[in-house]
Design a protein around this motif. Structure first.
Motif, short mmCIF file in Angstrom:
data_model
loop_
_atom_site.label_atom_id
_atom_site.label_comp_id
_atom_site.label_asym_id
_atom_site.label_seq_id
_atom_site.Cartn_x
_atom_site.Cartn_y
_atom_site.Cartn_z
N MET A 189 -6.46 18.65 18.08
CA MET A 189 -7.24 19.77 17.56
C MET A 189 -8.28 20.26 18.57
O MET A 189 -8.91 19.48 19.28
N THR A 190 -8.43 21.57 18.63
CA THR A 190 -9.52 22.23 19.34
C THR A 190 -10.42 22.87 18.30
O THR A 190 -9.93 23.39 17.29
N ILE A 191 -11.74 22.84 18.52
CA ILE A 191 -12.65 23.39 17.52
C ILE A 191 -13.55 24.46 18.13
O ILE A 191 -13.92 24.39 19.30
N VAL A 192 -13.86 25.46 17.32
CA VAL A 192 -14.91 26.43 17.64
C VAL A 192 -16.12 25.97 16.85
O VAL A 192 -16.09 25.93 15.61
N ALA A 193 -17.18 25.57 17.54
CA ALA A 193 -18.31 24.91 16.89
C ALA A 193 -19.62 25.60 17.22
O ALA A 193 -19.80 26.17 18.30
N ALA A 226 -16.01 16.10 25.00
CA ALA A 226 -14.64 16.63 24.88
C ALA A 226 -14.62 18.07 25.39
O ALA A 226 -14.46 19.02 24.62
N PRO A 227 -14.77 18.25 26.70
CA PRO A 227 -14.92 19.60 27.25
C PRO A 227 -13.74 20.52 27.00
O PRO A 227 -13.91 21.75 26.93
N ASP A 228 -12.54 19.97 26.87
CA ASP A 228 -11.35 20.81 26.67
C ASP A 228 -11.04 21.07 25.20
O ASP A 228 -10.11 21.80 24.89
N ARG A 229 -11.82 20.47 24.32
CA ARG A 229 -11.53 20.60 22.88
C ARG A 229 -12.64 21.30 22.10
O ARG A 229 -12.51 21.50 20.89
N VAL A 230 -13.74 21.64 22.74
CA VAL A 230 -14.87 22.26 22.04
C VAL A 230 -15.17 23.62 22.65
O VAL A 230 -15.41 23.73 23.86
N ILE A 231 -15.15 24.67 21.82
CA ILE A 231 -15.50 26.03 22.23
C ILE A 231 -16.83 26.35 21.56
O ILE A 231 -16.91 26.52 20.34
N PRO A 279 5.17 7.75 25.96
CA PRO A 279 4.06 7.88 25.01
C PRO A 279 4.52 8.59 23.74
O PRO A 279 5.47 9.37 23.76
N PRO A 280 3.88 8.30 22.62
CA PRO A 280 4.27 8.97 21.37
C PRO A 280 4.06 10.47 21.46
O PRO A 280 3.14 10.94 22.14
N LYS A 281 4.93 11.22 20.81
CA LYS A 281 4.85 12.67 20.85
C LYS A 281 3.59 13.16 20.17
O LYS A 281 3.26 12.73 19.06
N ARG A 282 2.88 14.07 20.83
CA ARG A 282 1.64 14.60 20.26
C ARG A 282 1.97 15.53 19.10
O ARG A 282 2.96 16.25 19.13
N PRO A 283 1.12 15.53 18.07
CA PRO A 283 1.34 16.48 16.98
C PRO A 283 1.14 17.91 17.46
O PRO A 283 0.49 18.15 18.49
N LEU A 284 1.70 18.87 16.74
CA LEU A 284 1.52 20.27 17.11
C LEU A 284 0.03 20.61 17.09
O LEU A 284 -0.70 20.17 16.22
N PRO A 285 -0.43 21.40 18.06
CA PRO A 285 -1.86 21.66 18.18
C PRO A 285 -2.41 22.50 17.03
O PRO A 285 -1.70 23.29 16.40
N ILE A 286 -3.68 22.28 16.75
CA ILE A 286 -4.40 22.99 15.70
C ILE A 286 -5.71 23.50 16.26
O ILE A 286 -6.33 22.84 17.09
N ILE A 287 -6.14 24.67 15.82
CA ILE A 287 -7.45 25.20 16.19
C ILE A 287 -8.25 25.43 14.91
O ILE A 287 -7.83 26.18 14.03
N ASP A 288 -9.38 24.75 14.81
CA ASP A 288 -10.31 24.95 13.69
C ASP A 288 -11.43 25.85 14.20
O ASP A 288 -12.19 25.49 15.09
N VAL A 289 -11.53 27.05 13.61
CA VAL A 289 -12.46 28.05 14.14
C VAL A 289 -13.83 28.01 13.47
O VAL A 289 -14.67 28.87 13.73
N HIS A 290 -14.08 27.00 12.62
CA HIS A 290 -15.33 27.03 11.85
C HIS A 290 -15.85 25.62 11.64
O HIS A 290 -15.64 24.99 10.59
N VAL A 291 -16.54 25.10 12.66
CA VAL A 291 -17.07 23.74 12.62
C VAL A 291 -18.57 23.78 12.90
O VAL A 291 -19.01 24.42 13.86
N HIS A 292 -19.34 23.12 12.06
CA HIS A 292 -20.79 23.05 12.25
C HIS A 292 -21.15 21.76 12.99
O HIS A 292 -20.84 20.66 12.53
N ALA A 293 -21.79 21.92 14.13
CA ALA A 293 -22.32 20.77 14.87
C ALA A 293 -23.77 20.60 14.44
O ALA A 293 -24.65 21.32 14.91
N MET A 294 -24.00 19.69 13.54
CA MET A 294 -25.32 19.57 12.94
C MET A 294 -25.79 18.13 12.92
O MET A 294 -24.99 17.20 12.91
N LYS A 295 -27.11 17.98 12.96
CA LYS A 295 -27.67 16.65 12.86
C LYS A 295 -27.51 16.13 11.43
O LYS A 295 -27.59 16.89 10.46
N VAL A 296 -27.26 14.86 11.32
CA VAL A 296 -27.07 14.25 10.01
C VAL A 296 -28.42 14.12 9.31
O VAL A 296 -29.37 13.57 9.86
#
Length: 330
Positions: free
Chosen positions: A101-105, A119-124, A23-40
């Motif tokens: 990427m993992t996000i804090v939302a 995405a249980p393993d990617r959303v905090i 499988p293709p090599k995964r990119p280096l992981p990133i954590i975004d600590v500021h994501v808004h989960a909002m209705k459009v």
């Protein structure tokens, strides 16, 4: 056929087989600590150019100011908003997978739970309180104790005309401290003309990082990350971090709003002051799926940052701050 030629053919055959099965090599992981989960919201879902605050001509009180007037679209490729909740979720999930990427939302509870389920393993998940009118201390404590929420955020009393050290909020910070929950709090600017547009209670003076000193003194074990890095109050931010070892900052919002020269000058000064290990990557993501890549590019193209410093900002610092297991995120 000579043996050497046979060897080359065999080697090529094995290489092709490996290319097909590895499988293709995964990119280096990133954590975004500021994501808004909002209705459009159709009325708010407008296209936007990054770094749109590079020119702030102001307005006139005789004119009917609208948000669209402050979101510059005079660029080659404006960011397009998601047009529905389903489109938003699909785009966010695909981006997290593509960028590793993992996000804090935080935000709308229904949207947040849908993202977490998908995405249980990617959303905090996080939950914020900016005013005592939003929920009682007991209800907030019960929500934190449920185990679903791992973060207190976004806390934004500045938009309510409150100091973060106002005693009406103290019980919420006490609950976070007791449960060992990190806190993300809005400090600094709110954008161009927010007090005129949608946030009449907003006060720029209530974004001063020094206003956090009393709440930090009352709750010495509280871990806080100051959102937007306290921009533009850099000297106070540096002084506060120097005095309080549990204070970090994120780069959200101003990293894609203000002129890039201004962004880099602010970030470079934080690093020069010795706080490269306490800077967190964040977007302040709302509705533009391509905003992730635009924000990441600011860090990756910063020629004054070493590779290790970039990895600290994009990943390592968040692992340490949120007490995560880096091996599960790679």
């Amino acid at each position: 056929m000579k043996k050497s030629a046979l060897f080359v053919v065999a080697l090529l055959t094995v290489s092709c087989a490996l290319a097909q099965t590895t499988p293709p090599k995964r990119p280096l992981p990133i954590i975004d600590v500021h994501v808004h989960a909002m209705k459009v919201s159709p009325g708010f879902a407008v296209e936007m150019c990054p770094w749109f605050l590079r020119d702030m001509p102001g307005g006139d009180p005789t004119q009917n100011l609208q948000m669209r007037a402050f979101l510059n679209t005079d660029c080659v490729d404006p960011l397009q908003p998601a047009k529905s909740d389903e489109e938003m979720q699909k785009a966010v999930l695909a981006t997290m997978e593509r960028l590793n990427m993992t996000i804090v939302a935080y935000g709308d509870p229904q949207i947040l739970r849908k993202w977490k389920k998908a995405a249980p393993d990617r959303v905090i998940p996080g939950i914020g309180v900016s005013s005592p009118n939003e929920m009682s201390v007991q209800a907030f404590t019960d929500s934190l104790s449920s185990g679903f929420y791992k973060v207190m955020g976004e806390v934004a009393p500045q938009y309510q005309g409150l100091s973060p050290s106002d005693m009406s909020l103290d019980g919420y910070f006490a609950a976070a401290e007791k449960l060992n929950i990190p806190v993300g709090i809005h400090m600094g600017t709110g954008g161009n003309g927010m007090a005129n547009l949608t946030q009449a209670k907003y006060r720029a003076s209530l974004g001063r990082p020094f206003l956090l000193e009393d709440v930090l003194a009352r709750h010495p074990k509280l871990k806080i990350w100051v959102m937007h890095a306290g921009y533009p109050m850099l000297d106070e931010m540096i002084a506060l971090m120097g005095a309080n070892a549990y204070v970090y900052v994120d780069l959200a919002g101003f990293i894609w709003s203000y002129p890039q020269a201004e962004i880099h000058a602010y970030l470079k000064r934080l690093v020069q002051a010795g706080f490269g290990k306490r800077i967190l990557y964040g977007t302040d993501f709302m509705m533009w799926p391509k905003l992730f890549e635009a924000s990441i590019s600011v860090i990756e193209n910063a020629d004054y940052l070493s590779f290790d410093q970039k990895r600290d900002i994009l990943f390592n610092n968040a692992v340490r701050f949120f007490r995560l297991d880096a091996n599960t995120l790679k």
